[in-house]
Design a protein around this motif. Structure first.
Motif, PDB file in Angstrom:
ATOM      1  N   THR A  78      10.404 -11.283  20.508  1.00 10.87           N
ATOM      2  CA  THR A  78      11.376 -10.200  20.620  1.00 10.87           C
ATOM      3  C   THR A  78      10.680  -8.915  21.034  1.00 10.87           C
ATOM      4  N   LEU A  79      11.089  -8.379  22.181  1.00 11.90           N
ATOM      5  CA  LEU A  79      10.559  -7.112  22.671  1.00 11.90           C
ATOM      6  C   LEU A  79      11.474  -5.978  22.240  1.00 11.90           C
ATOM      7  N   LEU A  80      10.861  -4.874  21.816  1.00  9.82           N
ATOM      8  CA  LEU A  80      11.593  -3.694  21.382  1.00  9.82           C
ATOM      9  C   LEU A  80      11.151  -2.504  22.227  1.00  9.82           C
ATOM     10  N   PRO A  81      12.083  -1.629  22.617  1.00  5.78           N
ATOM     11  CA  PRO A  81      11.756  -0.566  23.570  1.00  5.78           C
ATOM     12  C   PRO A  81      11.081   0.644  22.935  1.00  5.78           C
ATOM     13  N   ILE A  82      10.234   1.283  23.735  1.00  9.53           N
ATOM     14  CA  ILE A  82       9.633   2.562  23.398  1.00  9.53           C
ATOM     15  C   ILE A  82       9.836   3.483  24.595  1.00  9.53           C
ATOM     16  N   SER A  83      10.513   4.597  24.396  1.00  9.92           N
ATOM     17  CA  SER A  83      10.855   5.492  25.506  1.00  9.92           C
ATOM     18  C   SER A  83       9.627   6.244  26.008  1.00  9.92           C
ATOM     19  N   ARG A  84       9.626   6.513  27.311  1.00  7.58           N
ATOM     20  CA  ARG A  84       8.547   7.251  27.954  1.00  7.58           C
ATOM     21  C   ARG A  84       9.093   8.534  28.569  1.00  7.58           C
ATOM     22  N   VAL A  85       8.215   9.488  28.806  1.00  7.11           N
ATOM     23  CA  VAL A  85       8.655  10.778  29.345  1.00  7.11           C
ATOM     24  C   VAL A  85       9.124  10.665  30.790  1.00  7.11           C
ATOM     25  N   ASP A  86       8.720   9.600  31.489  1.00  3.21           N
ATOM     26  CA  ASP A  86       9.137   9.433  32.886  1.00  3.21           C
ATOM     27  C   ASP A  86      10.479   8.722  33.018  1.00  3.21           C
ATOM     28  N   GLY A  87      11.158   8.472  31.888  1.00  2.02           N
ATOM     29  CA  GLY A  87      12.470   7.843  31.940  1.00  2.02           C
ATOM     30  C   GLY A  87      12.445   6.334  31.927  1.00  2.02           C
TER      31      GLY A  87
END
Length: 205
Positions: A78-87
Motif C-alpha cells: 500500500t502506497l501512501l502520498p506525501i505532497s511536494r512543493v512542486d505540486g
C-alpha cells in the motif's frame, strides 16, 4: 460559464460538505467506518489487487484507517502520498504507525520516499474527494494533487473515490484540469461510473 464562477461554486460546495461532515454524529461515523471497511475489502478482493495506493484520512473524512490496517495484515503493498512543493506526490509505504501533519494540514505517512513514479506499479488507486457526480467527475479539495497525478499517468489503474453515501450527486462544477474517476466506494455500496470500470466485470454492491 465563466471560470471565476465555477471556482466560486466549487468553494461554496466544499464549504457545505465540510460542514456536513463535521456535524456527523460519532455513533453514525463508527457504523459507517465498519461498513466502508467491508466495501473496500470486497473491492480489493474482487479486483485481486496485490498493490494499491490510498491515503490517511483526516478526522472528518470517511475513515480509511481500519482498511489500511487490514491491507497491511493481508500483505497488500500500500502506497501512501506525501505532497511536494512542486505540486506532485511522492509515495511511501510508511510503517503503519508514524504520521505527520503536512503543510496542507492533512495527515501524511512518514517513511522512505519512493518518488512520483512508484504509483505506476499499483493495481488500484483510492483517492479522497469532496463529491463525485454520476459521470465520474470528481470534486477534490482544491489543491489539484490527485488531478495532476491521474492526468499524467500513461497507464492508469482503476481509480475509486472514497465518499459518504450522500456525496455521490447528479453534477459537480468542472474545470478543464479536473479528472474523472472510475467509481466510488461509500459505506453502503460500490458504484461503477466509467466504461472501463464496468468492463472489469465487478458486481456493484
Amino acid at each position: 460559464m465563466p471560470a471565476d464562477e465555477i471556482v466560486n461554486q466549487k468553494r461554496a460546495l466544499r464549504a457545505e460538505l465540510k460542514g456536513r461532515r463535521r456535524n456527523k454524529p460519532q455513533i453514525l461515523q463508527d457504523r459507517e467506518t465498519a461498513q466502508l471497511t467491508a466495501q473496500l475489502q470486497q473491492l480489493v478482493e474482487n479486483l485481486e489487487a496485490h498493490s494499491l495506493s490510498a491515503y490517511l484520512s483526516a478526522p472528518t473524512e470517511p475513515n480509511t484507517r481500519p482498511f489500511l490496517n487490514w491491507a497491511r495484515a493481508e500483505g497488500i503493498r500500500t502506497l501512501l502520498p506525501i505532497s511536494r512543493v512542486d505540486g506532485l506526490l511522492d509515495w511511501t509505504t510508511g510503517d503503519g504507525e508514524t504520521e505527520a501533519i503536512s503543510d496542507l494540514g492533512v495527515p501524511e505517512a512518514v517513511g522512505e520516499l519512493l518518488g512520483p513514479m512508484a504509483i505506476d506499479e499499483v493495481d488500484l488507486m483510492l483517492v479522497p474527494a469532496a463529491s463525485v457526480d454520476v459521470t465520474g467527475m470528481r470534486l477534490g479539495w482544491g489543491k489539484g494533487y490527485f488531478d495532476k497525478m491521474i492526468g499524467s499517468m500513461g497507464k492508469c489503474p482503476p481509480v475509486f473515490a472514497v465518499l459518504f453515501d450522500d456525496e455521490l450527486v447528479d453534477e459537480v462544477p468542472r474545470e478543464r484540469h479536473d479528472e474523472p474517476v472510475d467509481g466510488v466506494v461509500t459505506p453502503k455500496r460500490v458504484v461503477l461510473l466509467s466504461k472501463r470500470a464496468k468492463a472489469l466485470g465487478l458486481a456493484e454492491a
